[in-house]
Design a protein around this motif. Structure first.
Motif, PDB file in Angstrom:
ATOM      1  N   GLU A   8      -2.665  -9.228  -6.409  1.00 36.04           N
ATOM      2  CA  GLU A   8      -3.123  -8.312  -5.364  1.00 36.04           C
ATOM      3  C   GLU A   8      -4.423  -8.810  -4.748  1.00 36.04           C
ATOM      4  O   GLU A   8      -4.619  -8.770  -3.528  1.00 36.04           O
ATOM      5  CB  GLU A   8      -3.308  -6.912  -5.950  1.00 36.04           C
ATOM      6  N   LYS A  62      -8.272  -4.387  -0.430  1.00 34.40           N
ATOM      7  CA  LYS A  62      -8.137  -4.704   0.990  1.00 34.40           C
ATOM      8  C   LYS A  62      -9.278  -4.112   1.822  1.00 34.40           C
ATOM      9  O   LYS A  62      -9.288  -4.264   3.049  1.00 34.40           O
ATOM     10  CB  LYS A  62      -6.789  -4.234   1.524  1.00 34.40           C
ATOM     11  N   GLU A 115       0.845  -1.195   0.000  1.00 34.08           N
ATOM     12  CA  GLU A 115       0.000   0.000   0.000  1.00 34.08           C
ATOM     13  C   GLU A 115       0.879   1.243   0.000  1.00 34.08           C
ATOM     14  O   GLU A 115       1.763   1.390   0.838  1.00 34.08           O
ATOM     15  CB  GLU A 115      -0.916   0.002   1.226  1.00 34.08           C
ATOM     16  N   VAL A 170      -4.920  -1.552  -4.604  1.00 37.63           N
ATOM     17  CA  VAL A 170      -4.685  -2.258  -3.346  1.00 37.63           C
ATOM     18  C   VAL A 170      -5.649  -1.774  -2.267  1.00 37.63           C
ATOM     19  O   VAL A 170      -6.195  -2.572  -1.497  1.00 37.63           O
ATOM     20  CB  VAL A 170      -3.221  -2.093  -2.895  1.00 37.63           C
ATOM     21  N   LYS A 171      -5.881  -0.474  -2.228  1.00 37.24           N
ATOM     22  CA  LYS A 171      -6.805   0.076  -1.223  1.00 37.24           C
ATOM     23  C   LYS A 171      -8.230  -0.428  -1.442  1.00 37.24           C
ATOM     24  O   LYS A 171      -8.989  -0.612  -0.493  1.00 37.24           O
ATOM     25  CB  LYS A 171      -6.763   1.605  -1.247  1.00 37.24           C
TER      26      LYS A 171
END
Length: 524
Positions: free
Chosen positions: A374, A356, A271, A352-353
């Protein structure tokens, strides 16, 4: 005096720290952003470790960081990011042609060697200090490997996918075609006889086709850029000291790698400081029933798909409400009308944000390696519409592990997509599999980045040939033990002939003895 001593000690410490740092040349001339993501991760990691890195790429950083210097190639080639239409993508139909690939993203990339920015590097390399090694993305442009030979420094290559068929032999890496499908075959182990036969044929086609095409055009480019007397661009691969490959056994199966080929799959998964757009963040945070993330990567434009395909997507997204949908669309204004109210679009998102986020339920993807890694890293199951290249292999391998559902992008239907989304969301087996494989993906004695840095430093410490497989120096027929098998076959044939001759002689002797025995006279 005390203050002076402190300053002196700090200066000495800084000097010692600098003296142990390497000066590293990074050459990443392909204009594919998804490829550069992995390369940039390594170069940033090396810079953070205290090494000075000079990076030649199409993607200079917007904000500088210590020890990292950009040499920009931006604008020297047509951009690939968010620039591939549906019709252009369809021109890759079937087995991808190596000559076509070379003309698109192979030879034009090599031609950049004639730019002043590279000519200056070739003719006036720095010596304050000189480079300790060069890191080059290895794909279709072998011409840049000549830089290592020219500067007399070790070459580290980066392969942002799994190894391509033309890389195995010159790297001395074993190729097990009985169980390892070629990159573009779309197959997965276990393979039928027909699939294994096709795998062997495709492997030799890609290897021979690449070697022929690369030699035909790139040798001329190298000679023009560096002068006469340079190594053949295929033989240059044998000069590579270390190859860092984007592969992980937990995702794509166990494969054999020689010590000079180090898997570092997931090196790019971290991140960064990128911030989610406020509107998108609120949309995701308030998705109490969860949301589906949709992205076909950094190249293909979903908005250029046929309108009836997009309408089928709309219908499916509407059917899964109150589950929400977050779509990465390069140019949302080109989408046809009728976007359902439970869908939000944005031209760019820090992936990624998104993956996740606590409310994400699934990732609808084209199957690109970076994005799917990812997703699995964070335990998010997939729905895949493979478009081309290794995407078929990726999604097929994930489906075998119950991480994904594979759909046909030539037959996008509301019913099949809706059923796939509901299956992923409502069947906990997919989430459990993603969590299990993600855990195995993350479980390692060192992170992929630290693993890559360790082996890069190892090559400089212990010499450019410290990991070099000796089989590289053998001709193919010796490496395949054909001479040994031929010798053993000759011995076997000789023994058979000798046995046959001896048996014939023995039979003849027995026959002659029986013939020469006196016959007894019968009594009258």
């Amino acid at each position: 005096m005390t203050r002076a001593w402190i300053i002196a000690l700090l200066l000495l410490a800084a000097t010692l720290s600098t003296s142990h740092g390497l000066r590293i040349l990074g050459i990443f001339p392909l204009q594919g952003k998804s490829h550069f993501v992995m390369c940039e991760a390594l170069m940033k990691g090396l810079a953070a470790k205290g090494h000075q890195v000079d990076v030649y790429s199409h993607f200079p950083r917007k904000s500088p960081i210590p020890n990292y210097k950009d040499y920009s190639l931006a604008g020297t080639l047509p951009a690939l990011a968010n620039n591939m239409s549906y019709d252009y993508m369809n021109s890759f139909g079937g087995v991808i042609s190596i000559p076509v690939l070379m003309n698109l993203i192979g030879n034009p990339v090599c031609e950049l060697l004639n730019l002043p920015i590279f000519q200056n590097l070739i003719k006036n390399p720095p010596n304050d200090p000189p480079y300790d090694l060069v890191i080059i993305e290895m794909f279709l442009s072998n011409c840049y490997l000549e830089l290592g030979h020219h500067l007399n420094i070790p070459i580290v290559s980066m392969v942002t996918t799994s190894l391509f068929e033309w890389m195995y032999r010159p790297l001395g890496n074993p190729s097990r075609l009985a169980v390892e499908p070629t990159t573009f075959s779309g197959g997965y182990h276990p393979m039928s006889f027909k699939e294994r036969l096709s795998n062997v044929v495709l492997s030799h086609y890609f290897e021979n086709s690449f070697n022929t095409e690369a030699r035909k055009a790139q040798n001329a480019v190298v000679e023009k850029a560096f002068g006469p007397g340079m190594l053949d661009v295929i033989d240059l691969q044998k000069e590579i000291s270390l190859t860092l490959v984007n592969y992980h056994h937990a995702l794509n199966g166990v494969r054999a790698f020689t010590p000079s080929v180090v898997p570092v799959g997931g090196i790019h998964v971290f991140e960064n400081d990128d911030v989610l757009p406020a509107k998108v963040k609120t949309f995701m945070d308030e998705s109490k029933d969860g949301f589906i993330y949709v992205s076909f990567g950094s190249m293909v434009q979903i908005e250029t798909f046929p309108e009836h395909d997009i309408k089928e997507l709309y219908a499916s997204f509407k059917n899964i409400a109150p589950i929400r949908v977050v779509m990465k669309i390069a140019k949302p204004e080109l989408l046809p009308p009728g976007l359902p109210s439970n869908v939000i679009t944005h031209s760019w998102l820090p992936q990624v944000k998104v993956l996740k986020h606590k409310n994400v339920k699934a990732f609808v993807t084209h199957g690109g390696l970076m994005g799917t890694q990812e997703s699995i890293y964070y335990g998010v199951p997939l729905i895949g519409f493979p478009l081309f290249g290794d995407q078929h292999f990726n999604i097929e391998s994930y489906a075998k592990k119950n991480l994904a559902i594979k759909l046909d992008r030539h037959n996008i239907k509301e019913e099949t997509l809706t059923a796939a989304i509901k299956e992923i969301v409502n069947n906990p087996a997919y989430k459990n599999s993603a969590d299990k494989v993600g855990k195995a993906f993350r479980d390692a004695p060192m992170s992929p980045l630290n693993t890559a840095i360790y082996w890069v430093e190892y090559i400089v410490k212990h010499g450019k040939y410290s990991l070099r497989p000796p089989i590289i120096d053998l001709p193919w027929w010796q490496a395949s033990l054909l001479d040994v098998y031929a010798f053993l076959a000759a011995i076997f044939i000789l023994l058979v002939v000798i046995f046959y001759k001896l048996a014939a002689i023995l039979i003849k002797l027995i026959f002659n003895l029986q013939k020469s025995k006196p016959r007894k006279m019968k009594k009258k």
